[in-house]
Design an enzyme around this catalytic site. Structure first.
Site, short mmCIF file in Angstrom:
data_model
loop_
_atom_site.label_atom_id
_atom_site.label_comp_id
_atom_site.label_asym_id
_atom_site.label_seq_id
_atom_site.Cartn_x
_atom_site.Cartn_y
_atom_site.Cartn_z
N GLU A 59 5.35 8.45 -21.15
CA GLU A 59 6.00 7.66 -22.20
C GLU A 59 5.12 7.57 -23.44
OE1 GLU A 59 8.96 6.74 -22.52
OE2 GLU A 59 9.73 7.02 -20.49
N TYR A 142 9.04 -0.98 -26.36
CA TYR A 142 9.76 0.17 -25.81
C TYR A 142 9.07 0.67 -24.54
CZ TYR A 142 10.84 4.87 -24.59
OH TYR A 142 11.15 5.98 -23.83
N ASP A 160 15.11 3.77 -27.62
CA ASP A 160 14.29 4.69 -28.40
C ASP A 160 15.15 5.33 -29.47
OD1 ASP A 160 15.82 6.64 -27.10
OD2 ASP A 160 14.09 7.94 -26.73
N CYS A 215 23.45 14.96 -28.61
CA CYS A 215 23.72 14.17 -29.81
C CYS A 215 22.48 14.13 -30.70
CB CYS A 215 24.15 12.76 -29.40
SG CYS A 215 24.90 11.78 -30.71
N CYS A 222 28.71 18.50 -30.33
CA CYS A 222 29.78 17.58 -29.96
C CYS A 222 30.71 18.15 -28.89
CB CYS A 222 30.58 17.18 -31.20
SG CYS A 222 29.64 16.21 -32.40
N CYS A 225 29.71 17.19 -25.45
CA CYS A 225 29.48 15.76 -25.19
C CYS A 225 30.48 15.23 -24.16
CB CYS A 225 29.60 14.98 -26.49
SG CYS A 225 29.38 13.19 -26.27
N CYS A 231 34.14 8.84 -29.16
CA CYS A 231 33.10 8.68 -30.18
C CYS A 231 33.68 8.16 -31.49
CB CYS A 231 32.38 10.00 -30.41
SG CYS A 231 31.07 9.92 -31.65
#
Length: 340
Positions: A59, A142, A160, A215, A222, A225, A231
């Site tokens: 991370e 975070y 994030d 995305c 798209c 997706c 969306c």
């Protein structure tokens, strides 16, 4: 961290009307997490056997750094320091030396400080709770939420850049989230989090992955997706962003010069005379490592790179002073080195 829930507003419907009602939030959870199950990248920190320490290291390394650059350095770190105690036993300069070319090397110092705190406060085991994680040096909101969720299966709201972008498009109808995280975005992320603990962890990971590979900021795919029909941004006709993200400059900046100085320091344990860092040596030859005769072979390349930048003397001095102030270097009587 506030992980309460609120009733979310459903996604906007496409302008060319559809007969079916928009999918419920529960259905969206299912679609995105099912997609993740089928399509997620095989990354070592997602392996069920990965330690909490390995997830914490990943991370921190992944902040502002792409996966492809992190992978080899992450493997090296975990091979070299499989536990916080292993890293804490080394001087801070070792963390910087093995940070490679990930950039922002203060992250290496923060990981070393976090490892030292884990050993001193938690008997060498990465803590599981958000609050305990947040108390570690260099661990922000975070990272604390992400480690609590992904290492310990806790229900935490992880937000994030990728998650913010998916939320902004899918539920807000905007091309991009605000330049900086807003309280409204955080409230939306909290409201969208599944109540079930296990599902909440997968939702966090799945939305993050969706933003990273589908995305994306500049070229969203798209058609691939799993929630295209729901969306709000697509329904609105894919409006352009209301601001242009500014990339961070590199060439000619103090950051570039600082990085070049650190690259020189990483090549040796011995102190390097300040004059070699601030003034281009007349001879960058391959002689013995004697400051009187010129740099050693191992330093010739990185010194040539540093002075090939042709940075003004005042910028070199400023960069070195900044590294010393940040603890990324230390100055001894006979020269400058990584922190011991």
């Amino acid at each position: 961290m506030n992980t309460g829930t609120a009733t979310p507003t459903g996604p906007a419907r496409p302008t060319d009307a559809i007969d079916a009602a928009p999918p419920t939030l529960s259905a969206l959870h299912g679609r995105v997490t099912d997609w993740f199950t089928d399509s997620a990248r095989d990354l070592p920190w997602r392996d069920p056997g990965c330690s909490a320490w390995g997830i914490l290291v990943s991370e921190v390394m992944l902040q502002q750094t792409p996966v492809v650059r992190v992978l080899p350095v992450w493997h090296e770190w975990l091979d070299r320091w499989p536990s916080p105690a292993d890293l804490a036993a080394e001087p801070p300069g070792s963390a910087v030396r093995h940070w490679g070319r990930l950039g922002y090397p203060r992250r290496a110092l923060r990981l070393h400080a976090a490892a030292t705190a884990v050993v001193g406060r938690h008997d060498g085991a990465v803590p599981a709770s958000y609050d305990e994680l947040l108390s570690l040096p260099g661990v922000g909101t975070y990272t604390a939420a992400a480690v609590a969720a992904f290492a310990f299966g806790r229900r935490e709201t992880v937000v994030d850049t990728n998650i913010r972008r998916v939320h902004a498009r899918l539920f807000g109808g905007s091309a991009l989230p605000a330049p900086a995280l807003t309280a409204a975005e955080t409230r939306r992320a909290v409201a969208l989090l599944p109540h079930d603990e296990e599902l909440s962890v997968r939702w966090n990971a799945a939305v993050m992955e969706l933003g990273a590979v589908i995305c994306t900021a500049r070229a969203p795919q798209c058609d691939a997706c799993p929630v295209l029909d729901a969306c709000a941004w697509v329904a609105a006709g894919r409006p352009a962003p209301d601001y242009v993200p500014k990339g961070q400059a590199w060439a000619g900046t103090d950051r570039q010069v600082r990085g070049a100085i650190v690259a020189v320091l990483r090549h040796t344990d011995a102190p390097i005379p300040r004059s070699l860092l601030l003034e281009a040596p007349v001879d960058l030859g391959m002689g013995a490592p004697d400051a009187a005769t010129g740099p050693s072979a191992v330093l010739a390349g990185p010194l040539a790179t540093l002075h090939g930048l042709r940075a003004p003397a005042e910028q070199l001095e400023r960069a070195l002073t900044g590294l010393l102030a940040d603890g990324l270097a230390e100055e001894l009587a006979d020269g400058v080195r990584l922190p011991g």
